[in-house]
Design an enzyme around this catalytic site. Structure first.
Site, PDB file in Angstrom:
ATOM      1  N   VAL A  11       0.854 -13.119   4.103  1.00 31.48           N
ATOM      2  CA  VAL A  11      -0.399 -13.159   3.330  1.00 31.48           C
ATOM      3  C   VAL A  11      -0.621 -14.567   2.776  1.00 31.48           C
ATOM      4  O   VAL A  11      -1.708 -15.137   2.906  1.00 31.48           O
ATOM      5  CB  VAL A  11      -0.365 -12.112   2.192  1.00 31.48           C
ATOM      6  CG1 VAL A  11      -1.563 -12.285   1.259  1.00 31.48           C
ATOM      7  CG2 VAL A  11      -0.349 -10.707   2.784  1.00 31.48           C
ATOM      8  N   THR A 122       0.551  -6.813  -2.745  1.00 31.79           N
ATOM      9  CA  THR A 122       0.196  -5.417  -2.999  1.00 31.79           C
ATOM     10  C   THR A 122       0.994  -4.933  -4.192  1.00 31.79           C
ATOM     11  O   THR A 122       2.226  -4.846  -4.128  1.00 31.79           O
ATOM     12  CB  THR A 122       0.519  -4.564  -1.760  1.00 31.79           C
ATOM     13  OG1 THR A 122      -0.154  -5.161  -0.653  1.00 31.79           O
ATOM     14  CG2 THR A 122       0.054  -3.140  -1.924  1.00 31.79           C
ATOM     15  N   LYS A 205      -6.167  -1.086  -2.173  1.00 34.81           N
ATOM     16  CA  LYS A 205      -5.203  -1.546  -1.173  1.00 34.81           C
ATOM     17  C   LYS A 205      -4.242  -0.414  -0.770  1.00 34.81           C
ATOM     18  O   LYS A 205      -4.011  -0.147   0.414  1.00 34.81           O
ATOM     19  CB  LYS A 205      -4.434  -2.745  -1.729  1.00 34.81           C
ATOM     20  CG  LYS A 205      -3.303  -3.234  -0.872  1.00 34.81           C
ATOM     21  CD  LYS A 205      -3.775  -3.926   0.381  1.00 34.81           C
ATOM     22  CE  LYS A 205      -2.588  -4.183   1.287  1.00 34.81           C
ATOM     23  NZ  LYS A 205      -2.846  -5.042   2.380  1.00 34.81           N
ATOM     24  N   CYS A 261       4.236  -3.080   5.622  1.00 35.08           N
ATOM     25  CA  CYS A 261       3.241  -2.521   4.697  1.00 35.08           C
ATOM     26  C   CYS A 261       3.238  -0.999   4.605  1.00 35.08           C
ATOM     27  O   CYS A 261       3.468  -0.449   3.535  1.00 35.08           O
ATOM     28  CB  CYS A 261       1.847  -3.022   5.070  1.00 35.08           C
ATOM     29  SG  CYS A 261       1.669  -4.773   4.756  1.00 35.08           S
TER      30      CYS A 261
HETATM   31  C1  UDX Z   1      -1.264  -2.950   8.147  1.00 31.64           C
HETATM   32  C2  UDX Z   1      -2.769  -2.755   7.892  1.00 31.64           C
HETATM   33  O1  UDX Z   1      -3.430  -2.451   9.127  1.00 31.64           O
HETATM   34  C3  UDX Z   1      -3.374  -3.994   7.238  1.00 31.64           C
HETATM   35  O2  UDX Z   1      -4.734  -3.763   6.912  1.00 31.64           O
HETATM   36  C4  UDX Z   1      -2.577  -4.318   5.958  1.00 31.64           C
HETATM   37  O3  UDX Z   1      -3.066  -5.489   5.327  1.00 31.64           O
HETATM   38  C5  UDX Z   1      -1.100  -4.481   6.279  1.00 31.64           C
HETATM   39  O4  UDX Z   1      -0.609  -3.295   6.941  1.00 31.64           O
HETATM   40  P1  UDX Z   1       0.233  -4.218   9.985  1.00 31.64           P
HETATM   41  O5  UDX Z   1       1.384  -3.546   9.310  1.00 31.64           O
HETATM   42  O6  UDX Z   1       0.311  -5.674  10.279  1.00 31.64           O
HETATM   43  O7  UDX Z   1      -1.115  -3.999   9.109  1.00 31.64           O
HETATM   44  O8  UDX Z   1      -0.019  -3.495  11.408  1.00 31.64           O
HETATM   45  P2  UDX Z   1      -0.939  -2.332  11.970  1.00 31.64           P
HETATM   46  O9  UDX Z   1      -1.670  -2.839  13.127  1.00 31.64           O
HETATM   47  O10 UDX Z   1      -1.732  -1.671  10.930  1.00 31.64           O
HETATM   48  O11 UDX Z   1       0.169  -1.313  12.526  1.00 31.64           O
HETATM   49  C6  UDX Z   1       1.154  -0.728  11.666  1.00 31.64           C
HETATM   50  C7  UDX Z   1       2.036   0.229  12.430  1.00 31.64           C
HETATM   51  O12 UDX Z   1       1.299   1.398  12.776  1.00 31.64           O
HETATM   52  C8  UDX Z   1       2.597  -0.311  13.759  1.00 31.64           C
HETATM   53  O13 UDX Z   1       3.956   0.077  13.867  1.00 31.64           O
HETATM   54  C9  UDX Z   1       1.770   0.377  14.827  1.00 31.64           C
HETATM   55  O14 UDX Z   1       2.455   0.546  16.032  1.00 31.64           O
HETATM   56  C10 UDX Z   1       1.496   1.715  14.151  1.00 31.64           C
HETATM   57  N1  UDX Z   1       0.282   2.386  14.647  1.00 31.64           N
HETATM   58  C11 UDX Z   1      -0.949   1.853  14.432  1.00 31.64           C
HETATM   59  C12 UDX Z   1       0.403   3.616  15.325  1.00 31.64           C
HETATM   60  O15 UDX Z   1       1.515   4.128  15.518  1.00 31.64           O
HETATM   61  N2  UDX Z   1      -0.740   4.258  15.730  1.00 31.64           N
HETATM   62  C13 UDX Z   1      -1.989   3.751  15.507  1.00 31.64           C
HETATM   63  O16 UDX Z   1      -2.974   4.409  15.880  1.00 31.64           O
HETATM   64  C14 UDX Z   1      -2.091   2.497  14.845  1.00 31.64           C
END
Ligand code: UDX
Length: 430
Positions: A11, A122, A205, A261
């Site tokens: 961030v 956060t 958030k 996150c």
């Molecule tokens: C997340 C939020 O999307 C973002 O807005 C916040 O600021 C930080 O947390 P991030 O953790 O970087 O972002 O990745 P993200 O793309 O959201 O994916 C998180 C996890 O969920 C990954 O392990 C991904 O594989 C999983 N995921 C995502 C699924 O299993 N299925 C989905 O449909 C979407």
């Protein structure tokens, strides 16, 4: 505007580079001389597409300054963002030690003018008011401050575009002047403006991340039904998502969510709820389903694989990152090793991070995906990196002992896999 960002994680560093790219002067404060030197040299430390170029460009333009010292940076700045980590404690609550420590340092270095201090980390509802107390206790009489919450919604792997083109800019403060300054700083950003009070911004958030985690766990829950009934989860969720009130986005089943996150924020919101005597069973179920998804995946491998060597493609918690925090791959590898398997794994970015936490010699890391396959009894695909999308079917079949593929992200078409002669296991599609 001149601003300071304390912390240079995902961030902090991405925000710093983007604010600098929009013409602001940005001080970035860190505490590791070694890391600061690398940043000064244009090495972003973290893996994020496009970040190195943006860092170098703004260093060269003199708009980004990395330092250990709060003094000059804080005195000169109209806004100071706190972006340090808030990792989960053993009980799931957010560890705020770093936030409060930074607040003290900011307070001691404030100049005589008005300064907005804003948490981008956060933080649980109420934390900014605690930060305000620390600032007021430690600052000089001449310094005037207001606190604000300005949460960041960037995703790893697409952090720059998420920051440059946000869906919304959330600004929470009980102080009008602070809101005006933050609106001005964000005037170059597109997206809707949500101006609100402090607790609302703090909760937005957590509510956003928890809602996304709810969607993923719901998709995984439906996949459990599909596994047992012969329904196809992708078709079920496609049709469910055609209802405009629901939508298909973020409802992709798999081996569960990981990253820095969702796991931490769902736990922290659960903890806050418990403290407020709110029934948090829905959030607890989200986490439980998330763990069950990866457990079920390994159970399937143990049930069907005859030999004791496994190939793995993909270790990062998602593509385009080297991050393995709470990654399903770590649980999966550790369990397979415990069950006596040897594992050969490949990932485009995350291998050195995995080696830091799993030193077992029965885990071999290879430099090229097809090197993992020779002599393995099955291939497990755990992260949907683009390079895995087009399988060289002949090669995979030739190298594996048996053509068995466990697809943890439903990347491949089950019918095609069958035609190609694979024994294929997707998620909720058998
Ligand atoms: C997340 C939020 O999307 C973002 O807005 C916040 O600021 C930080 O947390 P991030 O953790 O970087 O972002 O990745 P993200 O793309 O959201 O994916 C998180 C996890 O969920 C990954 O392990 C991904 O594989 C999983 N995921 C995502 C699924 O299993 N299925 C989905 O449909 C979407």
């Amino acid at each position: 505007m001149t601003i300071t960002i304390v912390g240079h994680g995902y961030v902090g560093l991405v925000s710093a580079c983007v604010f600098a790219d929009f013409g602001n002067k940005v001080w970035v404060i860190g505490h590791s001389p070694e890391k600061l030197q690398r940043l000064k040299n244009g090495d972003p430390i973290i893996y994020e597409p496009g970040l190195a170029e943006m860092l170098k460009k703004n260093l060269k333009a003199g708009r980004l300054i990395f330092t250990e010292s709060y003094d000059e940076a804080v005195k000169e700045s109209s806004v100071v963002f706190i972006t340090v980590g808030t990792p989960p404690k053993k009980d799931g609550s957010a560890d705020l030690i770093a936030v409060f420590h930074v607040a003290q340092n900011i307070a001691k270095n404030l100049g005589d003018k008005f300064t907005v201090v804003s948490c981008k980390s956060t933080v649980p509802v109420g934390t900014n008011l605690d930060v305000e107390k620390i600032l007021n206790k430690n600052k000089s009489k001449k310094a005037t401050i207001a606190v604000a919450s300005c949460p960041e919604f960037l995703r790893e792997g697409s952090a720059i575009s998420d920051t440059v083109t946000p869906d919304r800019v959330v600004i929470g403060s009980n102080d009008k002047k602070a809101i005006e300054i933050l609106l001005e700083l964000h005037s170059t950003f597109p997206g809707k403006r949500v101006v609100t009070n402090l607790p609302s911004a703090e909760l937005i958030k957590y509510a956003s991340n928890s809602m996304l985690a709810v969607k993923i766990s719901f998709a995984n829950l439906i996949s459990f039904y599909c596994e047992q009934t012969g329904a196809d989860v992708e078709m079920v969720l496609d049709a469910v998502g055609m209802d405009k009130r629901i939508g298909r986005v973020f409802m992709y089943p798999g081996i569960g969510y990981g990253g820095s996150c969702f796991p931490k924020d769902v736990q922290a919101l659960t903890d806050t709820g418990k403290n407020l005597a709110i029934d948090v069973s829905m959030l607890e179920a989200v986490e439980k389903i998330n763990h069950h998804a990866r457990k079920l995946f390994v159970d399937k491998v143990l049930k069907h694989v005859g030999g004791k060597t496994i190939a793995i493609w993909g270790l990062a918690f998602k593509p385009d990152t080297d991050d393995i925090r709470f990654a399903p791959s770590v649980y999966i590898i550790e369990r397979l090793l415990k069950e006596g398997f040897s594992v050969k794994a490949y990932d485009a970015a995350a291998m050195s991070n995995v080696r830091k936490i799993i030193s077992d010699p029965k885990l071999t890391l290879v430099d090229e995906p097809y090197l993992a396959l020779a002599g393995a009894d099955a291939l497990l695909v755990l992260t949907e990196w683009n390079e895995f999308k087009e399988l060289n079917v002949q090669n995979v079949k030739k190298l594996l002992n048996s053509p068995m593929l466990f697809d943890g992200r439903n990347m491949y078409d089950p019918e095609k896999m069958k035609t190609d002669g694979f024994t294929y296991f997707g998620i909720g599609r058998n």
